[in-house]
Design a protein around this motif. Structure first.
Motif, PDB file in Angstrom:
ATOM      1  N   GLN A 116     -95.771  82.370  20.576  1.00 20.07           N
ATOM      2  CA  GLN A 116     -96.704  82.082  19.485  1.00 20.07           C
ATOM      3  C   GLN A 116     -96.247  80.828  18.754  1.00 20.07           C
ATOM      4  O   GLN A 116     -95.277  80.838  18.015  1.00 20.07           O
ATOM      5  N   ASN A 137    -100.036  81.237  22.498  1.00 19.67           N
ATOM      6  CA  ASN A 137    -100.985  81.868  21.586  1.00 19.67           C
ATOM      7  C   ASN A 137    -100.756  81.226  20.223  1.00 19.67           C
ATOM      8  O   ASN A 137     -99.983  81.722  19.409  1.00 19.67           O
ATOM      9  N   ARG A 140    -102.717  80.724  13.745  1.00 24.37           N
ATOM     10  CA  ARG A 140    -103.778  80.072  12.995  1.00 24.37           C
ATOM     11  C   ARG A 140    -103.369  79.927  11.532  1.00 24.37           C
ATOM     12  O   ARG A 140    -102.885  80.878  10.929  1.00 24.37           O
ATOM     13  N   HIS A 147    -101.585  83.225  10.577  1.00 26.59           N
ATOM     14  CA  HIS A 147    -102.116  84.492  11.070  1.00 26.59           C
ATOM     15  C   HIS A 147    -102.113  84.478  12.598  1.00 26.59           C
ATOM     16  O   HIS A 147    -102.079  83.422  13.226  1.00 26.59           O
ATOM     17  N   ASP A 149    -104.045  85.029  16.067  1.00 20.86           N
ATOM     18  CA  ASP A 149    -105.381  85.044  16.680  1.00 20.86           C
ATOM     19  C   ASP A 149    -105.348  86.108  17.782  1.00 20.86           C
ATOM     20  O   ASP A 149    -104.933  85.842  18.904  1.00 20.86           O
ATOM     21  N   ASP A 151    -107.772  87.707  19.336  1.00 21.74           N
ATOM     22  CA  ASP A 151    -108.698  87.512  20.451  1.00 21.74           C
ATOM     23  C   ASP A 151    -108.059  86.614  21.502  1.00 21.74           C
ATOM     24  O   ASP A 151    -108.098  86.914  22.706  1.00 21.74           O
ATOM     25  N   ASP A 152    -107.458  85.528  21.050  1.00 22.17           N
ATOM     26  CA  ASP A 152    -106.779  84.619  21.973  1.00 22.17           C
ATOM     27  C   ASP A 152    -105.562  85.298  22.593  1.00 22.17           C
ATOM     28  O   ASP A 152    -105.271  85.113  23.784  1.00 22.17           O
TER      29      ASP A 152
END
Length: 390
Positions: A116, A137, A140, A147, A149, A151-152
């Motif tokens: 991340q 990933n 955001r 935060h 993401d 969905d990703d």
């Protein structure tokens, strides 16, 4: 708090942070606030234990006995409400070394590993050195806060990711993940059979009022899917003593990792690291609680001064670590220009955000684990340089 106010001269101690300034910044005329160790002495109980051991004068091979193991087990229980067992523990000189071993033990060349970003620089090396593929990933950012993401996150897991290296608390953005965030990451990893390699070296360095939750503590099922990496090195400023441990409840995974550690000769810690770990976990709690207050006050000081004295720098909102992630995009410099501006113009040695991934190119990472006098001087230099540029 007096123990955290004294300024110690760390030059000529072979300190990476202080004695490598010219190599890193091409000048000695920088105030170093970069590499992640502290300008504070370790707890007195640790120093006393090391001195007492040194009096013996013999430094042969050292076993990690039940006293050391029980000190770790008790610490994890008291500080993180996680009940671990003695046979879940393995040992190595450091978390990064352990991550290298885990990548080799649980994945094959060509496999994909998720991170991340922006994230701790060695994660990239841990993956690429062994011919694995990095999958990102990106975190955001909204209102100077990061935060996940999700969905990703799941879309990336669907591509065949074999392992996920979790940074918890996150370096460099300082997030202490919530229980809900951890549960959702774990749920998706279980759903797609992705191994969680959880770097929790900053677990103890959270601000008062916040709570670190080891992801493996959430359930037995999640624990079996997780390898957790911890150490007292960041917590008590013991990085140079090279002592860390690994927690894995699943015997099959633990045996595979232990085999890899044994094959590489990395299944032990040195005599002084052994002593320091036990002393820190047995006697360092009060020191740590004072440190956390100091770090909270240091962070507030930096945020207040930058907000009051310049509009060009914004500190990312965070819950942990002694590292501040500073948005410098308003300066209008590219990543190389930003690095030179901080080191050459401001005279402060910070970590360039570009080293944490392309998402960090307009950022700098500041280490605030230092006496207030050092912090004041560093902020003064930065503010002066920024305002002179306007």
């Amino acid at each position: 708090m007096a123990a955290f106010e004294k300024v110690y001269d760390r030059t000529n101690t072979r300190s990476v942070k202080w004695d490598m300034r010219k190599n890193v910044f091409q000048t000695d005329n920088v105030l170093p606030m970069w590499v992640a160790d502290m300008d504070f002495q370790a707890p007195q109980a640790v120093n006393d234990a090391l001195i007492e051991r040194a009096k013996h004068g013999i430094y042969g091979y050292t076993t990690i006995d039940s006293d050391v193991r029980n000190a770790i087990i008790s610490w994890i229980s008291r500080r993180h409400s996680w009940e671990i067992k003695d046979d879940w523990l393995s040992f190595s000189p450091g978390v990064v070394a352990s991550l290298h071993m885990a990548v080799q033990a649980f994945t094959d060349p060509g496999d994909s590993i998720l991170i991340q970003t922006p994230v701790y620089t060695p994660f990239y090396n841990v993956i690429e050195t062994h011919d694995r593929t990095i999958v990102k990933n990106p975190l955001r950012r909204k209102d100077h806060y990061y935060h996940i993401d999700f969905d990703d996150f799941e879309e990336k897991l669907k591509t065949g990711v074999k392992a996920f290296i979790l940074c918890s608390p996150h370096n460099p953005v300082g997030r202490v993940w919530t229980e809900e965030e951890l549960k959702e990451m774990a749920r998706l990893c279980l759903k797609h059979d992705v191994l969680i390699l959880s770097d929790e070296i900053h677990a103890d360095l959270i601000y008062p009022g916040e709570r670190h939750i080891p992801i493996a503590s959430l359930s037995d099922e999640i624990a079996a899917q997780t390898i957790t990496f911890m150490s007292p090195s960041k917590t008590f400023n013991l990085a140079g003593l090279q002592a860390s441990y690994i927690i894995s409840s699943d015997k099959q995974k633990r045996d595979l990792l232990d085999k890899q550690l044994n094959n590489q000769g990395l299944n032990m810690i040195n005599t002084m690291g052994n002593i320091a770990m036990e002393a820190a976990y047995q006697h360092g709690e009060k020191w740590l609680d004072e440190l956390r207050n100091v770090l909270q006050e240091n962070k507030a000081y930096v945020v207040e001064r930058l907000e009051r004295e310049t509009s060009k720098l914004k500190v990312t909102k965070s819950e942990g670590t002694y590292l501040l992630w500073i948005d410098c995009s308003a300066l209008g410099l590219d990543s190389e220009g930003l690095k030179k501006f901080m080191s050459k113009t401001a005279g402060v040695g910070l970590n360039a955000g570009a080293g944490y991934g392309e998402e960090g190119e307009m950022f700098m990472r500041m280490n605030i684990a230092c006496p207030r006098a050092t912090l004041q001087e560093g902020v003064r230099r930065i503010v002066k340089a920024v305002n002179n540029r306007q």
